[in-house]
Design a protein around this motif. Structure first.
Motif, PDB file in Angstrom:
ATOM      1  N   GLY A  69       5.325  -2.352 -10.863  1.00 29.14           N
ATOM      2  CA  GLY A  69       6.061  -0.911 -10.575  1.00 29.14           C
ATOM      3  C   GLY A  69       4.842  -0.228 -10.015  1.00 29.14           C
ATOM      4  N   THR A  70       3.466  -0.502  -9.980  1.00 30.94           N
ATOM      5  CA  THR A  70       2.562   0.203  -9.266  1.00 30.94           C
ATOM      6  C   THR A  70       2.425  -0.098  -7.735  1.00 30.94           C
ATOM      7  N   VAL A  71       1.900   1.166  -7.393  1.00 28.46           N
ATOM      8  CA  VAL A  71       1.517   0.957  -5.779  1.00 28.46           C
ATOM      9  C   VAL A  71       0.098   0.758  -5.428  1.00 28.46           C
ATOM     10  N   GLY A  72      -0.634   0.473  -6.710  1.00 28.95           N
ATOM     11  CA  GLY A  72      -2.107   0.188  -6.519  1.00 28.95           C
ATOM     12  C   GLY A  72      -2.955   1.189  -7.059  1.00 28.95           C
ATOM     13  N   ARG A  73      -4.467   0.978  -6.905  1.00 30.59           N
ATOM     14  CA  ARG A  73      -5.415   2.019  -7.168  1.00 30.59           C
ATOM     15  C   ARG A  73      -5.871   2.445  -5.958  1.00 30.59           C
ATOM     16  N   ALA A  74      -6.822   3.544  -6.203  1.00 29.68           N
ATOM     17  CA  ALA A  74      -7.148   4.037  -5.097  1.00 29.68           C
ATOM     18  C   ALA A  74      -7.994   3.155  -4.219  1.00 29.68           C
TER      19      ALA A  74
ATOM     20  N   PHE B  14       0.877  -1.160  -0.050  1.00 29.46           N
ATOM     21  CA  PHE B  14      -0.108  -0.097  -0.116  1.00 29.46           C
ATOM     22  C   PHE B  14       0.856   1.134   0.023  1.00 29.46           C
ATOM     23  N   TYR B  15       0.150   2.161  -0.337  1.00 32.29           N
ATOM     24  CA  TYR B  15       0.787   3.539  -0.553  1.00 32.29           C
ATOM     25  C   TYR B  15       0.358   4.561   0.170  1.00 32.29           C
ATOM     26  N   GLY B  16       0.828   5.392   1.221  1.00 25.58           N
ATOM     27  CA  GLY B  16       0.344   6.243   2.129  1.00 25.58           C
ATOM     28  C   GLY B  16       1.289   7.153   2.800  1.00 25.58           C
ATOM     29  N   SER B  17       0.814   7.665   3.708  1.00 22.34           N
ATOM     30  CA  SER B  17       1.804   8.511   4.599  1.00 22.34           C
ATOM     31  C   SER B  17       1.047   8.741   5.945  1.00 22.34           C
ATOM     32  N   THR B  18       1.743   9.339   6.820  1.00 24.40           N
ATOM     33  CA  THR B  18       1.148   9.487   8.338  1.00 24.40           C
ATOM     34  C   THR B  18      -0.144  10.260   8.054  1.00 24.40           C
TER      35      THR B  18
END
Length: 424
Positions: free
Chosen positions: A254-259, A233-237
């Motif tokens: 290479g993708t970090v995925g969809r929403a 997953f891609y996210g942040s604090t």
């Protein structure tokens, strides 16, 4: 324990936790959250100088610095309870000024929606056993531990990451889930190659994030864990953007995925990634209205990362936020390190940057102008910066390369940086 008595805490109060993570730590976090009291998880390794600067901005009602003080805060909770707040984690920015990510006290409907979306996405259930691999002052491992407990599962917290201890915990407790950074995976695989591989069949969920995952490591992760169990997953604090099963990644390398559900992604003309979120996922930067205003555009926020979307809505990262160094899954902001080193009397100019490192993804390096020695700066940093922020290499230069407007040319510094040491 500085501040008011635990018995005097009220909804909206903030409690800074500067103690090592443990099962009791998570119990205390939940005890506070279900009452609308906001924990502030912080790295207990922060120096006195770092602590003072951060706490002055966050204005905590209570500061906990001794693990024995946790007992008084364990006020009780039960599976099925709904947290009425989010922990206020601390993040920095290119200014080097750490700020708290603050959501305040949620109403019951918003709190229930926040809990439901996490449970729906990750499938937390009463049979789960979550292995805590990363420090609990980080947002992701704490979220996974909280989600597991509230669903009726249990957590296993062996302490500071060490491959042998994690391997023993896998063998003894048969965990069903864990969150890891790529650096953890690399060290675990190296340990297992050298010794023996544990049985991994108990895992239903292995989620990774926090830094780019090298292609060979990603493909090995997919091979060795049960089919369908691995996610990125891609996210942040500040908030979560995407979630991606590894089977999707294989089709879109290479993708970090969809929403993730409830979110909408957009990329503006400058390549800046924006994420529209529901009301219950909104935040401000505590006591920083200008920083908050810059992060939001309507119901969408950005953390300054750059990327692009393909026709199917899959997101690819092109660059992390300006100047960010990610070492072992920990975000290090050069400006914060530069500010600390610039106070040394033997430094007249300084620039901090990251260089590739096989084990940690990147390592922190510093170039400086002035008569100070690398040994002096190493000692100086040890007193003022927590371990992930301390430069591993120092270069003395005649001048720091800058643009005509004074901006540091970090890319030119990385080209002359020492080569990373060979992996053992």
């Amino acid at each position: 324990m500085a501040g008011v008595s635990p018995a005097d805490l009220s909804p909206g109060d903030r409690v800074a936790l500067l103690v090592p993570g443990s099962a009791r730590y998570v119990d205390v976090v939940l005890s506070l959250l279900v009452r609308g009291i906001i924990p502030i998880p912080m790295d207990p390794r922060l120096t006195e100088s770092e602590r003072a600067g951060i706490l002055a901005d966050l204005e905590p009602t209570l500061v906990v610095t001794d693990p024995s003080e946790l007992e008084a805060l364990a006020l009780g909770w039960a599976p099925g309870d709904v947290p009425l707040a989010r922990p206020m984690h601390v993040t920095s920015g290119t200014t080097g000024a750490p700020k708290g990510v603050y959501s305040g006290v949620l109403d019951v409907q918003a709190a229930a929606a926040l809990l439901a979306e996490e449970r729906l996405l990750w499938g937390f259930n009463a049979g789960d056993v979550n292995l805590v691999v990363s420090p609990l002052y980080h947002s992701a491992p704490l979220r996974f531990a909280i989600g597991t407990l509230l669903a009726g599962g249990r957590i296993v917290a062996p302490g500071a990451f060490e491959p042998a201890a994690m391997t023993a915990a896998i063998a003894e407790h048969r965990p069903t889930s864990m969150f890891v950074a790529p650096a953890h995976l690399q060290r675990l695989f190296e340990h297992w190659d050298e010794h023996a591989w544990p049985d991994l069949d108990s895992f239903r969920l292995v989620a990774h994030a926090g830094a780019p995952c090298p292609d060979p490591l990603k493909r090995r992760l997919i091979r060795v864990f049960p089919e369908g169990s691995t996610w990125e997953f891609y996210g942040s604090t500040e908030g979560q953007f995407t979630a991606c099963r590894s089977e999707e990644w294989l089709l879109h390398p290479g993708t970090v995925g969809r929403a993730r559900p409830g979110r909408t992604l957009a990329v503006d003309e400058d390549g800046l990634i924006w994420c529209a979120v529901p009301e219950h996922a909104r935040f401000t930067y505590f006591n920083a209205p200008a920083k908050t205003q810059a992060a939001w555009r309507g119901d969408a926020f950005t953390v300054g990362d750059l990327g692009h979307l393909d026709e199917e809505g899959y997101l690819y990262l092109d660059a992390r936020r300006e100047d960010l160094v990610i070492t072992g899954g920990v975000n290090v902001y050069p400006a914060e390190v530069e500010n600390a080193l610039a106070e040394h009397p033997g430094v007249t100019d300084v620039a901090v940057f990251g260089v590739p490192d096989e084990r940690w993804g990147q390592r922190v390096c510093a170039a400086y102008v002035g008569p100070a020695t690398a040994e002096e700066l190493t000692a100086w940093a040890r007193e003022r910066l927590s371990p992930p922020k301390r430069p591993k290499d120092y270069q003395r230069l005649e001048a720091i390369p800058r643009t005509l407007t004074g901006k540091i040319l970090r890319r030119s510094l990385t080209q002359v940086a020492p080569s990373p040491p060979p992996s053992s």
